[in-house]
Design a protein around this motif. Structure first.
Motif, PDB file in Angstrom:
ATOM      1  N   LEU A 301      28.264  20.899  33.687  1.00  0.00           N
ATOM      2  CA  LEU A 301      28.878  22.846  34.290  1.00  0.00           C
ATOM      3  C   LEU A 301      27.004  22.680  34.236  1.00  0.00           C
ATOM      4  O   LEU A 301      27.078  23.978  35.365  1.00  0.00           O
ATOM      5  CB  LEU A 301      28.344  23.059  32.034  1.00  0.00           C
ATOM      6  CG  LEU A 301      29.921  23.050  32.088  1.00  0.00           C
ATOM      7  CD1 LEU A 301      29.834  23.269  30.413  1.00  0.00           C
ATOM      8  CD2 LEU A 301      30.929  23.720  32.157  1.00  0.00           C
ATOM      9  N   ILE A 302      25.743  22.278  34.767  1.00  0.00           N
ATOM     10  CA  ILE A 302      24.637  22.624  35.195  1.00  0.00           C
ATOM     11  C   ILE A 302      24.804  22.099  36.584  1.00  0.00           C
ATOM     12  O   ILE A 302      23.688  23.181  37.186  1.00  0.00           O
ATOM     13  CB  ILE A 302      23.752  21.841  34.577  1.00  0.00           C
ATOM     14  CG1 ILE A 302      23.398  22.577  32.772  1.00  0.00           C
ATOM     15  CG2 ILE A 302      21.835  21.888  34.783  1.00  0.00           C
ATOM     16  CD1 ILE A 302      22.474  21.682  31.585  1.00  0.00           C
ATOM     17  N   THR A 303      25.307  20.854  36.939  1.00  0.00           N
ATOM     18  CA  THR A 303      25.415  20.588  38.066  1.00  0.00           C
ATOM     19  C   THR A 303      26.280  21.739  38.937  1.00  0.00           C
ATOM     20  O   THR A 303      25.811  21.902  39.737  1.00  0.00           O
ATOM     21  CB  THR A 303      25.878  18.831  37.846  1.00  0.00           C
ATOM     22  OG1 THR A 303      25.279  18.465  36.974  1.00  0.00           O
ATOM     23  CG2 THR A 303      26.254  18.727  39.057  1.00  0.00           C
ATOM     24  N   VAL A 304      27.116  22.070  38.512  1.00  0.00           N
ATOM     25  CA  VAL A 304      28.359  23.034  39.515  1.00  0.00           C
ATOM     26  C   VAL A 304      27.043  24.600  39.397  1.00  0.00           C
ATOM     27  O   VAL A 304      27.296  25.040  40.587  1.00  0.00           O
ATOM     28  CB  VAL A 304      29.813  23.149  38.737  1.00  0.00           C
ATOM     29  CG1 VAL A 304      30.228  24.568  38.686  1.00  0.00           C
ATOM     30  CG2 VAL A 304      29.924  21.770  38.610  1.00  0.00           C
ATOM     31  N   LYS A 305      26.673  24.897  38.402  1.00  0.00           N
ATOM     32  CA  LYS A 305      25.662  25.892  38.288  1.00  0.00           C
ATOM     33  C   LYS A 305      24.128  25.532  39.535  1.00  0.00           C
ATOM     34  O   LYS A 305      24.067  26.973  40.098  1.00  0.00           O
ATOM     35  CB  LYS A 305      25.461  26.477  37.037  1.00  0.00           C
ATOM     36  CG  LYS A 305      24.577  27.902  37.094  1.00  0.00           C
ATOM     37  CD  LYS A 305      24.547  27.761  35.472  1.00  0.00           C
ATOM     38  CE  LYS A 305      23.810  29.591  35.692  1.00  0.00           C
ATOM     39  NZ  LYS A 305      23.458  29.733  34.070  1.00  0.00           N
ATOM     40  N   GLU A 306      23.760  24.907  39.303  1.00  0.00           N
ATOM     41  CA  GLU A 306      22.832  24.539  40.222  1.00  0.00           C
ATOM     42  C   GLU A 306      23.362  24.540  41.541  1.00  0.00           C
ATOM     43  O   GLU A 306      22.337  24.734  42.901  1.00  0.00           O
ATOM     44  CB  GLU A 306      22.266  22.994  40.054  1.00  0.00           C
ATOM     45  CG  GLU A 306      21.622  23.565  38.043  1.00  0.00           C
ATOM     46  CD  GLU A 306      20.729  22.163  38.558  1.00  0.00           C
ATOM     47  OE1 GLU A 306      20.934  20.889  38.857  1.00  0.00           O
ATOM     48  OE2 GLU A 306      19.411  22.059  37.431  1.00  0.00           O
ATOM     49  N   ARG A 307      24.265  23.805  41.811  1.00  0.00           N
ATOM     50  CA  ARG A 307      25.015  24.213  43.235  1.00  0.00           C
ATOM     51  C   ARG A 307      25.495  24.760  43.610  1.00  0.00           C
ATOM     52  O   ARG A 307      26.544  25.186  45.045  1.00  0.00           O
ATOM     53  CB  ARG A 307      25.807  22.149  43.421  1.00  0.00           C
ATOM     54  CG  ARG A 307      25.057  21.291  43.085  1.00  0.00           C
ATOM     55  CD  ARG A 307      25.714  20.681  42.731  1.00  0.00           C
ATOM     56  NE  ARG A 307      26.149  19.610  44.038  1.00  0.00           N
ATOM     57  CZ  ARG A 307      26.807  18.630  44.710  1.00  0.00           C
ATOM     58  NH1 ARG A 307      27.328  17.774  43.458  1.00  0.00           N
ATOM     59  NH2 ARG A 307      27.093  18.674  46.029  1.00  0.00           N
ATOM     60  N   THR A 308      25.870  26.256  42.931  1.00  0.00           N
ATOM     61  CA  THR A 308      27.215  26.977  43.357  1.00  0.00           C
ATOM     62  C   THR A 308      26.386  27.553  44.891  1.00  0.00           C
ATOM     63  O   THR A 308      26.899  27.895  45.696  1.00  0.00           O
ATOM     64  CB  THR A 308      26.435  28.398  42.812  1.00  0.00           C
ATOM     65  OG1 THR A 308      27.346  28.034  41.243  1.00  0.00           O
ATOM     66  CG2 THR A 308      27.049  29.626  42.674  1.00  0.00           C
ATOM     67  N   LYS A 309      24.865  27.759  44.883  1.00  0.00           N
ATOM     68  CA  LYS A 309      24.490  28.232  46.292  1.00  0.00           C
ATOM     69  C   LYS A 309      24.474  27.130  47.323  1.00  0.00           C
ATOM     70  O   LYS A 309      25.100  28.061  48.480  1.00  0.00           O
ATOM     71  CB  LYS A 309      22.193  28.225  46.084  1.00  0.00           C
ATOM     72  CG  LYS A 309      21.719  28.751  47.706  1.00  0.00           C
ATOM     73  CD  LYS A 309      20.838  29.301  47.504  1.00  0.00           C
ATOM     74  CE  LYS A 309      20.101  30.533  46.490  1.00  0.00           C
ATOM     75  NZ  LYS A 309      19.109  30.210  46.688  1.00  0.00           N
ATOM     76  N   GLU A 310      24.441  25.988  47.202  1.00  0.00           N
ATOM     77  CA  GLU A 310      25.079  24.911  48.111  1.00  0.00           C
ATOM     78  C   GLU A 310      26.746  24.723  48.713  1.00  0.00           C
ATOM     79  O   GLU A 310      26.613  25.131  49.954  1.00  0.00           O
ATOM     80  CB  GLU A 310      25.107  23.593  47.181  1.00  0.00           C
ATOM     81  CG  GLU A 310      25.392  22.392  48.095  1.00  0.00           C
ATOM     82  CD  GLU A 310      25.520  21.382  47.736  1.00  0.00           C
ATOM     83  OE1 GLU A 310      26.315  20.432  47.865  1.00  0.00           O
ATOM     84  OE2 GLU A 310      24.316  20.629  46.571  1.00  0.00           O
ATOM     85  N   PHE A 311      27.083  25.496  47.433  1.00  0.00           N
ATOM     86  CA  PHE A 311      28.621  25.501  47.579  1.00  0.00           C
ATOM     87  C   PHE A 311      28.695  27.283  48.563  1.00  0.00           C
ATOM     88  O   PHE A 311      29.842  27.177  49.173  1.00  0.00           O
ATOM     89  CB  PHE A 311      29.623  26.126  46.384  1.00  0.00           C
ATOM     90  CG  PHE A 311      29.688  24.533  45.654  1.00  0.00           C
ATOM     91  CD1 PHE A 311      29.009  23.451  46.037  1.00  0.00           C
ATOM     92  CD2 PHE A 311      29.578  24.710  44.551  1.00  0.00           C
ATOM     93  CE1 PHE A 311      29.603  22.245  45.414  1.00  0.00           C
ATOM     94  CE2 PHE A 311      29.989  23.818  43.137  1.00  0.00           C
ATOM     95  CZ  PHE A 311      29.631  22.259  43.727  1.00  0.00           C
ATOM     96  N   GLY A 312      27.957  28.335  48.507  1.00  0.00           N
ATOM     97  CA  GLY A 312      27.771  29.450  49.139  1.00  0.00           C
ATOM     98  C   GLY A 312      27.825  28.567  50.546  1.00  0.00           C
ATOM     99  O   GLY A 312      28.917  29.559  51.710  1.00  0.00           O
ATOM    100  N   ILE A 313      27.015  28.116  51.239  1.00  0.00           N
ATOM    101  CA  ILE A 313      26.285  27.308  52.174  1.00  0.00           C
ATOM    102  C   ILE A 313      27.648  26.886  53.164  1.00  0.00           C
ATOM    103  O   ILE A 313      27.414  27.278  53.989  1.00  0.00           O
ATOM    104  CB  ILE A 313      24.979  26.867  52.581  1.00  0.00           C
ATOM    105  CG1 ILE A 313      23.921  28.093  51.776  1.00  0.00           C
ATOM    106  CG2 ILE A 313      24.200  26.196  53.479  1.00  0.00           C
ATOM    107  CD1 ILE A 313      22.212  26.889  51.361  1.00  0.00           C
ATOM    108  N   ARG A 314      28.137  26.022  51.960  1.00  0.00           N
ATOM    109  CA  ARG A 314      28.867  24.964  53.091  1.00  0.00           C
ATOM    110  C   ARG A 314      30.624  26.009  53.304  1.00  0.00           C
ATOM    111  O   ARG A 314      31.288  26.019  53.958  1.00  0.00           O
ATOM    112  CB  ARG A 314      29.487  24.329  51.804  1.00  0.00           C
ATOM    113  CG  ARG A 314      28.568  22.433  51.553  1.00  0.00           C
ATOM    114  CD  ARG A 314      29.413  21.930  50.307  1.00  0.00           C
ATOM    115  NE  ARG A 314      28.481  20.711  50.022  1.00  0.00           N
ATOM    116  CZ  ARG A 314      28.692  19.226  50.281  1.00  0.00           C
ATOM    117  NH1 ARG A 314      29.172  19.798  51.566  1.00  0.00           N
ATOM    118  NH2 ARG A 314      27.573  19.033  50.235  1.00  0.00           N
TER     119      ARG A 314
END
Length: 418
Positions: A301-314
């Motif tokens: 859960l924490i991992t996905v939350k931290e990577r939300t910005k990364e997902f937006g860039i992708r």
């Protein structure tokens, strides 16, 4: 595929602490599950190993002293077991009792061969004793009916006793040894039992005629048919005690006059205890596994939350939601499988090492076959693989829900880090 694995590797390398915490949670859960299940199996296997040396349906009688007056006779009278008791049991419970054997033990005797000697007592028994005691012959034969009828001076010794008396590895079968200056012929060598001082066996008739002229037995053991529950065994023992109280003139409920022990009750009670231990171990193991699942879920859960910005860039540069979910899934499966395997290797390796040490200690020449409470503490690998699979599924499910939510956010909103 190579690019995907490289991307997963870079992600793990970039987030070392997160990867370590996730992996440690997985590995520790698998490791502890294996250790707990292995310990439970070791206890159960150890007890089963001890019980194999005596039939679970065996009953043993020991004589005692009357503790209550009966029919005008004073208390404190000695009850003795003799040949008449063997005949009474055989006739009274014909078809119910089988493999009966009295036991008459001598005092400590010097048993010598040339310059070598041991100091042990001799146990006089019947041939049926071998079946009750599950004795396996290493060489030669056990006591037979001909030995009993002829009151022959023959012995069956343990392998360790043979090694003590025949230092150079000579053949013991057919050789004579002196038992307090009386020659006895060795007819067999057995290699079972867990006593520190293994028994030497001889025909009971021989021992009685030489060492026990009063004909008294130390105990009488036998097996019973058709009894499979403690209630049935209790009814049989009550009837047995009543009949023997008539034969020996003591009060039927005087437990001190005659001691009766049945192995079935001990066996079933012990099995119940170890089944309870096994259930407790499984509960603790499943609890440990659940703790691992919770740990993985929280970290994902924490991992996905931290990577939300990364997902937006992708998404902003053209990545599809399915490709991002695929990345999360494969990364989750890869980390869970890798660290699950590490936990499995360490857990199985430790249980196998413990098992190896136990086997070495029990089979070494200087270590007698003592009664053991712990044996073969290993785990079925199918259980381990199932636990690892559960953790993988938990990791995937834990990552899917927040990842699905994250990739559904518009790139501009994801870039704000929400």
């Amino acid at each position: 595929m190579f690019d995907l694995l490289n991307e997963i590797y870079n992600s793990m390398k970039k987030n070392k602490l997160r990867t370590f915490l996730t992996g440690f949670s997985i590995a520790w859960g698998i490791f502890m599950l294996i250790i707990l299940l292995g310990s439970g199996n070791g206890l159960k296997n150890g007890m089963s190993e001890n019980f194999k040396y005596m039939s679970s349906n065996s009953v043993t009688l020991w004589p005692g002293w009357t503790s209550e007056p009966w029919k005008g006779m004073q208390k404190g009278r000695t009850v003795t077991l003799k040949q008449k008791d063997v005949e009474f049991l055989t006739n009274k419970y014909k078809g119910k009792i089988y493999s009966i054997s009295p036991s008459v033990r001598t005092s400590t005797l010097n048993i010598s061969n040339a310059q070598e000697y041991v100091t042990l007592s001799i146990n006089g028994i019947y041939p049926d004793y071998q079946e009750m005691r599950s004795l396996e012959m290493f060489e030669g034969r056990f006591i037979n009916e001909s030995d009993i009828k002829g009151k022959k001076k023959v012995l069956v010794i343990h392998k360790r006793t043979k090694e003590a008396l025949f230092k150079n590895g000579e053949n013991a079968l057919g050789c004579f040894v002196n038992v307090n200056n009386i020659p006895y012929k060795i007819v067999g060598v057995y290699n079972d039992g867990f006593e520190q001082n293994p028994d030497i066996y001889a025909p009971s008739t021989t021992i009685v005629s030489i060492y026990k002229p009063n004909g008294e037995f130390n105990n009488i053991s036998f097996e019973v048919k058709g009894i499979s529950s403690p209630k049935e065994m209790e009814a049989f023992i009550t009837d047995l005690r009543n009949n023997l109280s008539i034969l020996h003139n003591f009060k039927p409920d005087d437990r001190n006059a005659l001691w009766i022990r049945d192995r079935l009750s001990d066996y079933l009670q012990t099995q119940g205890i170890f089944n309870g231990i096994a259930l407790f171990v499984w509960i603790i193991g499943i609890g440990t596994l659940i703790a691992g699942v919770v740990g993985i879920s929280n970290i994902m859960l924490i991992t996905v939350k931290e990577r939300t910005k990364e997902f937006g860039i992708r998404k902003a540069i053209g990545a599809t939601p399915s490709s991002i979910l695929k990345l999360v899934f494969i990364e989750s499966i890869f980390i869970t499988a890798l660290f699950g395997y590490v936990g499995m290797v360490f857990g199985v390796g430790l249980t196998e090492l413990i098992n190896y040490v136990l086997e070495m200690n029990s089979s070494g020449p200087s270590n007698p076959e003592n009664m053991t409470m712990f044996r073969n503490p290993t785990v079925d690998l199918s259980v381990v693989f199932l636990a690892t699979f559960i953790l993988i599924v938990a990791g995937v499910i834990a990552g899917y829900v927040p990842a699905k939510k994250a990739v559904s956010i518009k790139p501009i909103d994801a870039l704000r880090g929400e």
